[in-house]
Design an enzyme around this catalytic site. Structure first.
Site, PDB file in Angstrom:
ATOM      1  N   LYS A  50       0.813  -1.223   0.000  1.00 31.30           N
ATOM      2  CA  LYS A  50       0.000   0.000   0.000  1.00 31.30           C
ATOM      3  C   LYS A  50       0.842   1.265   0.000  1.00 31.30           C
ATOM      4  CE  LYS A  50      -4.354   0.514   1.834  1.00 31.30           C
ATOM      5  NZ  LYS A  50      -5.615   0.222   1.910  1.00 31.30           N
ATOM      6  N   TRP A  52       4.482   1.301  -0.579  1.00 32.42           N
ATOM      7  CA  TRP A  52       5.536   1.313  -1.596  1.00 32.42           C
ATOM      8  C   TRP A  52       4.992   1.501  -3.013  1.00 32.42           C
ATOM      9  CZ3 TRP A  52      10.074   2.933  -0.774  1.00 32.42           C
ATOM     10  CH2 TRP A  52      10.639   2.793   0.486  1.00 32.42           C
ATOM     11  N   ASN A 183      19.207   4.266   6.822  1.00 33.52           N
ATOM     12  CA  ASN A 183      19.541   3.126   7.680  1.00 33.52           C
ATOM     13  C   ASN A 183      18.895   3.307   9.055  1.00 33.52           C
ATOM     14  OD1 ASN A 183      20.747   0.760   8.515  1.00 33.52           O
ATOM     15  ND2 ASN A 183      22.837   1.404   8.046  1.00 33.52           N
ATOM     16  N   PHE A 184      18.996   2.277   9.858  1.00 35.40           N
ATOM     17  CA  PHE A 184      18.557   2.295  11.267  1.00 35.40           C
ATOM     18  C   PHE A 184      17.076   2.637  11.432  1.00 35.40           C
ATOM     19  CE2 PHE A 184      23.158   3.426  11.300  1.00 35.40           C
ATOM     20  CZ  PHE A 184      23.605   2.213  11.821  1.00 35.40           C
ATOM     21  N   LEU A 185      16.260   2.216  10.479  1.00 36.13           N
ATOM     22  CA  LEU A 185      14.809   2.352  10.650  1.00 36.13           C
ATOM     23  C   LEU A 185      14.389   1.383  11.749  1.00 36.13           C
ATOM     24  CD1 LEU A 185      11.870   3.076   9.924  1.00 36.13           C
ATOM     25  CD2 LEU A 185      12.010   1.432   8.041  1.00 36.13           C
ATOM     26  N   LEU A 196       3.564   3.166  11.242  1.00 34.04           N
ATOM     27  CA  LEU A 196       4.458   4.259  11.608  1.00 34.04           C
ATOM     28  C   LEU A 196       5.632   4.345  10.626  1.00 34.04           C
ATOM     29  CD1 LEU A 196       4.170   6.217  13.912  1.00 34.04           C
ATOM     30  CD2 LEU A 196       5.636   4.769  15.324  1.00 34.04           C
ATOM     31  N   ALA A 197       6.085   3.176  10.150  1.00 37.50           N
ATOM     32  CA  ALA A 197       7.264   3.161   9.270  1.00 37.50           C
ATOM     33  C   ALA A 197       7.051   4.034   8.012  1.00 37.50           C
ATOM     34  CB  ALA A 197       7.647   1.730   8.906  1.00 37.50           C
ATOM     35  N   THR A 219      19.349  -0.895   2.180  1.00 37.05           N
ATOM     36  CA  THR A 219      19.252  -2.357   2.119  1.00 37.05           C
ATOM     37  C   THR A 219      18.234  -2.815   3.158  1.00 37.05           C
ATOM     38  OG1 THR A 219      21.066  -2.579   3.726  1.00 37.05           O
ATOM     39  CG2 THR A 219      21.655  -2.759   1.402  1.00 37.05           C
ATOM     40  N   LEU A 435      26.042  -0.180   6.008  1.00 36.00           N
ATOM     41  CA  LEU A 435      26.312  -0.702   7.355  1.00 36.00           C
ATOM     42  C   LEU A 435      25.080  -1.319   8.009  1.00 36.00           C
ATOM     43  CD1 LEU A 435      28.379   2.393   8.424  1.00 36.00           C
ATOM     44  CD2 LEU A 435      29.268   0.182   7.622  1.00 36.00           C
TER      45      LEU A 435
HETATM   46  C1  LIG Z   1      15.179  10.922  -1.663  1.00 40.91           C
HETATM   47  C2  LIG Z   1      15.295  10.413  -0.333  1.00 40.91           C
HETATM   48  C3  LIG Z   1      14.505   9.142  -0.035  1.00 40.91           C
HETATM   49  C4  LIG Z   1      14.759   8.614   1.352  1.00 40.91           C
HETATM   50  C5  LIG Z   1      13.903   7.390   1.683  1.00 40.91           C
HETATM   51  C6  LIG Z   1      14.309   6.141   0.875  1.00 40.91           C
HETATM   52  C7  LIG Z   1      13.530   4.897   1.345  1.00 40.91           C
HETATM   53  C8  LIG Z   1      14.023   4.344   2.656  1.00 40.91           C
HETATM   54  C9  LIG Z   1      13.270   3.120   3.081  1.00 40.91           C
HETATM   55  C10 LIG Z   1      13.670   2.624   4.450  1.00 40.91           C
HETATM   56  C11 LIG Z   1      14.963   1.864   4.438  1.00 40.91           C
HETATM   57  C12 LIG Z   1      15.296   1.282   5.780  1.00 40.91           C
HETATM   58  C13 LIG Z   1      16.585   0.511   5.798  1.00 40.91           C
HETATM   59  C14 LIG Z   1      16.707  -0.195   7.139  1.00 40.91           C
HETATM   60  O1  LIG Z   1      16.894   0.424   8.153  1.00 40.91           O
HETATM   61  S1  LIG Z   1      16.517  -1.941   7.139  1.00 40.91           S
HETATM   62  C15 LIG Z   1      16.292  -2.336   8.850  1.00 40.91           C
HETATM   63  C16 LIG Z   1      14.850  -2.259   9.227  1.00 40.91           C
HETATM   64  N1  LIG Z   1      14.661  -2.402  10.660  1.00 40.91           N
HETATM   65  C17 LIG Z   1      14.332  -3.552  11.269  1.00 40.91           C
HETATM   66  O2  LIG Z   1      14.141  -4.572  10.651  1.00 40.91           O
HETATM   67  C18 LIG Z   1      14.273  -3.468  12.795  1.00 40.91           C
HETATM   68  C19 LIG Z   1      13.146  -4.287  13.369  1.00 40.91           C
HETATM   69  N2  LIG Z   1      11.856  -3.926  12.751  1.00 40.91           N
HETATM   70  C20 LIG Z   1      11.223  -2.743  12.959  1.00 40.91           C
HETATM   71  O3  LIG Z   1      11.662  -1.867  13.694  1.00 40.91           O
HETATM   72  C21 LIG Z   1       9.920  -2.578  12.207  1.00 40.91           C
HETATM   73  O4  LIG Z   1       9.426  -3.841  11.831  1.00 40.91           O
HETATM   74  C22 LIG Z   1      10.052  -1.664  10.953  1.00 40.91           C
HETATM   75  C23 LIG Z   1      10.395  -0.244  11.402  1.00 40.91           C
HETATM   76  C24 LIG Z   1      11.122  -2.175   9.995  1.00 40.91           C
HETATM   77  C25 LIG Z   1       8.729  -1.640  10.194  1.00 40.91           C
HETATM   78  O5  LIG Z   1       7.720  -1.218  11.047  1.00 40.91           O
HETATM   79  P1  LIG Z   1       6.393  -2.083  11.289  1.00 40.91           P
HETATM   80  O6  LIG Z   1       6.760  -3.507  11.242  1.00 40.91           O
HETATM   81  O7  LIG Z   1       5.747  -1.572  12.517  1.00 40.91           O
HETATM   82  O8  LIG Z   1       5.525  -1.782   9.973  1.00 40.91           O
HETATM   83  P2  LIG Z   1       4.491  -0.554   9.746  1.00 40.91           P
HETATM   84  O9  LIG Z   1       3.103  -0.998  10.019  1.00 40.91           O
HETATM   85  O10 LIG Z   1       4.928   0.663  10.466  1.00 40.91           O
HETATM   86  O11 LIG Z   1       4.687  -0.278   8.164  1.00 40.91           O
HETATM   87  C26 LIG Z   1       4.481  -1.295   7.218  1.00 40.91           C
HETATM   88  C27 LIG Z   1       5.074  -0.787   5.913  1.00 40.91           C
HETATM   89  O12 LIG Z   1       6.502  -0.628   6.069  1.00 40.91           O
HETATM   90  C28 LIG Z   1       7.170  -1.416   5.088  1.00 40.91           C
HETATM   91  N3  LIG Z   1       8.439  -1.895   5.637  1.00 40.91           N
HETATM   92  C29 LIG Z   1       8.629  -2.825   6.572  1.00 40.91           C
HETATM   93  N4  LIG Z   1       9.932  -2.999   6.795  1.00 40.91           N
HETATM   94  C30 LIG Z   1      10.584  -2.159   5.976  1.00 40.91           C
HETATM   95  C31 LIG Z   1      11.945  -1.874   5.733  1.00 40.91           C
HETATM   96  N5  LIG Z   1      12.920  -2.524   6.369  1.00 40.91           N
HETATM   97  N6  LIG Z   1      12.277  -0.936   4.839  1.00 40.91           N
HETATM   98  C32 LIG Z   1      11.318  -0.269   4.163  1.00 40.91           C
HETATM   99  N7  LIG Z   1       9.989  -0.493   4.335  1.00 40.91           N
HETATM  100  C33 LIG Z   1       9.649  -1.423   5.243  1.00 40.91           C
HETATM  101  C34 LIG Z   1       6.226  -2.541   4.793  1.00 40.91           C
HETATM  102  O13 LIG Z   1       6.562  -3.154   3.568  1.00 40.91           O
HETATM  103  C35 LIG Z   1       4.905  -1.813   4.794  1.00 40.91           C
HETATM  104  O14 LIG Z   1       4.738  -1.074   3.587  1.00 40.91           O
HETATM  105  P3  LIG Z   1       3.824  -1.703   2.381  1.00 40.91           P
HETATM  106  O15 LIG Z   1       4.416  -3.040   2.081  1.00 40.91           O
HETATM  107  O16 LIG Z   1       2.445  -1.808   2.928  1.00 40.91           O
HETATM  108  O17 LIG Z   1       3.940  -0.754   1.237  1.00 40.91           O
END
Ligand SMILES: CCCCCCCCCCCCCC(=O)SCCNC(=O)CCNC(=O)[C@H](O)C(C)(C)COP(=O)(O)OP(=O)(O)OC[C@H]1O[C@@H](n2cnc3c(N)ncnc32)[C@H](O)[C@@H]1OP(=O)(O)O
Length: 435
Positions: A50, A52, A183-185, A196-197, A219, A435
């Site tokens: 939804k 992405w 990083n560090f999400l 929230l993500a 990544t 990293l």
């Molecule tokens: C121009 C500048 C642009 C800058 C931004 C570039 C993009 C950066 C992107 C971020 C890069 C981060 C790189 C790193 O740090 S990767 C490391 C990620 N962290 C962890 O794995 C730590 C443990 N897990 C958590 O803290 C939570 O489970 C997280 C915070 C990951 C999700 O929280 P939660 O589990 O409570 O979920 P929700 O209900 O809020 O949200 C659900 C939505 O989030 C999508 N989701 C889940 N995991 C990820 C993920 N790793 N990257 C991107 N999206 C992710 C998911 O597909 C869904 O969207 P959709 O499928 O419905 O569409």
């Protein structure tokens, strides 16, 4: 060898300890594993995203469509049109900018990540980035404090979520692009699955846009639309007894502990003449060596001397770099490096921390890469690391099997935001380690 006989689980290989419930495959290359993996992959590809689906990233439906042009997916918008106010958070929470120079804030970030960041699928290990590591990772040359974003509970001020960006010049084929590395999400375990993500990702995007930067690299262990490449972690046991005791690896079939210890034994000293730690005065030579090496990959960082000084000059318990200085000519022809990322061992009576080294950037022009990396293993063992991890990026495949690395059971997907590459890259076409 670890490959077929033992399985290992680390947060690194299992960033796909994922909130969406997809099962990661076990290590090993059996047909069933491969099949399960394909099924999992196609399930992920057909899943709705939804959030992405609304973002300027490659979409699954466009996979394989080589007619789409490479480069930015959307043009930049005028800065005056970038939203000036932060996105709305649920009422109980507020945005904060985290000052990593503040001991107190750095402690709070450290504690949030130590208790809530990436775990393996079986919840046996959790990444435990040190405070020095976090400062290093988040404060490179030209960093923006506004990209270190926290979410606090308004009433108690408790830090409950975090996301960061740092600036990086990344080359995609012939084009060097100013990007953010995200990083560090992390969202506190008690606040998961509340969407929230996506708000955090939109907020970091807004703050990156405010600096006139429109692309990002990141990544993740989860499959999202759409990986530029999918890599695998490999693990080289340095302290096999401890790795087996804590459940990171298993004793291979028909192996005893003493045979396993013997198998992974390494000499006490390195073998390459002129192998020594990198020093400040080596920065120009290392920069030349590395730039030349990285130019062969399709996606790679575009490092200058300041970047090399920051990212590769040794920093105790954070990053280690070694090079080979020719005893005759004093030229520097080879280089290897690794960073230190321990994992907490969850619920083990005897051990609390796994000390892991992660292969970073390695360049060999005179010393064979195999020998160079064997020396890296020797110094890591001498410095008490339990395991040496490496992705199959760059030329790493050429030494993994021979140096007794075994494949892990998770994948790491690489992504670009608002930048299309018109085909999925092989790991060996990637020259980037995040990293
Ligand atoms: C121009 C500048 C642009 C800058 C931004 C570039 C993009 C950066 C992107 C971020 C890069 C981060 C790189 C790193 O740090 S990767 C490391 C990620 N962290 C962890 O794995 C730590 C443990 N897990 C958590 O803290 C939570 O489970 C997280 C915070 C990951 C999700 O929280 P939660 O589990 O409570 O979920 P929700 O209900 O809020 O949200 C659900 C939505 O989030 C999508 N989701 C889940 N995991 C990820 C993920 N790793 N990257 C991107 N999206 C992710 C998911 O597909 C869904 O969207 P959709 O499928 O419905 O569409």
């Amino acid at each position: 060898m670890v490959d077929n006989n033992s399985s290992s689980n680390s947060p690194a290989e299992n960033q796909n300890a994922n909130p969406d419930g997809n099962l990661p495959s076990e290590s090993g290359n059996t047909t069933i594993d491969a099949l399960a993996h394909k099924v999992q992959e196609s399930l992920s590809l057909s899943k709705r995203h939804k959030f992405w689906e609304t973002q300027p990233v490659g979409q699954f439906k466009d996979l394989g469509d080589a007619s789409l042009p490479e480069g930015p997916i959307e043009p930049p918008t005028p800065l005056s049109e970038v939203k000036q106010e932060p996105y709305n958070l649920p009422n109980l929470y507020e945005w904060v900018t985290c000052d990593m120079d503040s001991e107190e804030t750095c402690n709070e970030v450290y504690n949030l990540l130590t208790n809530n960041y990436v775990e393996d699928d079986e919840n046996m290990f959790r990444f435990n980035y040190s405070k020095e590591f976090l400062r290093w990772a988040l404060c490179p040359p030209g960093y923006f404090r506004s990209w270190h974003i926290g979410v606090r509970v308004k009433s108690s001020k408790k830090l409950v979520a975090f996301i960061t960006g740092v600036p990086a010049k990344i080359r995609a084929r012939d084009t060097v692009v100013n990007m953010a590395e995200i990083n560090f999400l992390c969202v506190h375990k008690k606040l998961r699955s509340k969407r929230l993500a996506p708000v955090m990702i939109k907020e970091v995007t807004r703050r990156v846009h405010l600096e006139n930067i429109w692309q990002a690299a990141y990544t993740a262990g989860v499959i999202l639309p759409t990986p530029v490449s999918t890599c695998q972690y490999w693990h080289r046991s340095l302290n096999p007894k401890k790795l087996i005791d804590v459940g990171f690896s298993r004793l291979g079939a028909r192996m005893t502990m003493s045979r396993t210890i013997k198998l992974y034994k390494l000499p006490d000293s390195t073998v390459t003449p002129g192998f020594r730690k990198m020093e400040l005065h080596d920065v120009p030579a290392v920069t030349r060596l590395l730039r030349n090496y990285l130019s062969q990959f399709i996606v790679a960082p575009d490092f200058d001397e300041n970047d090399v000084e920051h990212w590769l000059l040794p920093k105790e318990n954070v990053v280690d770099s070694y090079l080979v200085e020719s005893p005759e000519t004093h030229e520097i022809n080879d280089f290897c490096s690794f960073y230190t990322l321990p994992s907490s061992i969850l619920g083990n009576q005897n051990y609390s921390t796994l000390k892991a080294a992660y292969s970073y950037y390695n360049v060999s022009t005179k010393t064979p890469l195999l020998q160079l990396m064997n020396d890296a293993l020797i110094v890591a063992k001498r410095n008490d690391y339990d395991v040496f991890n490496a992705l199959d990026v760059m030329q790493n495949e050429s030494f993994l099997k021979e140096l007794k690395f075994g494949p892990g059971d998770g994948e790491l997907h690489y992504y670009l935001y608002n930048y299309r590459i018109n085909r999925v890259l092989r790991p060996s076409e990637l020259g980037l380690v995040l990293l």
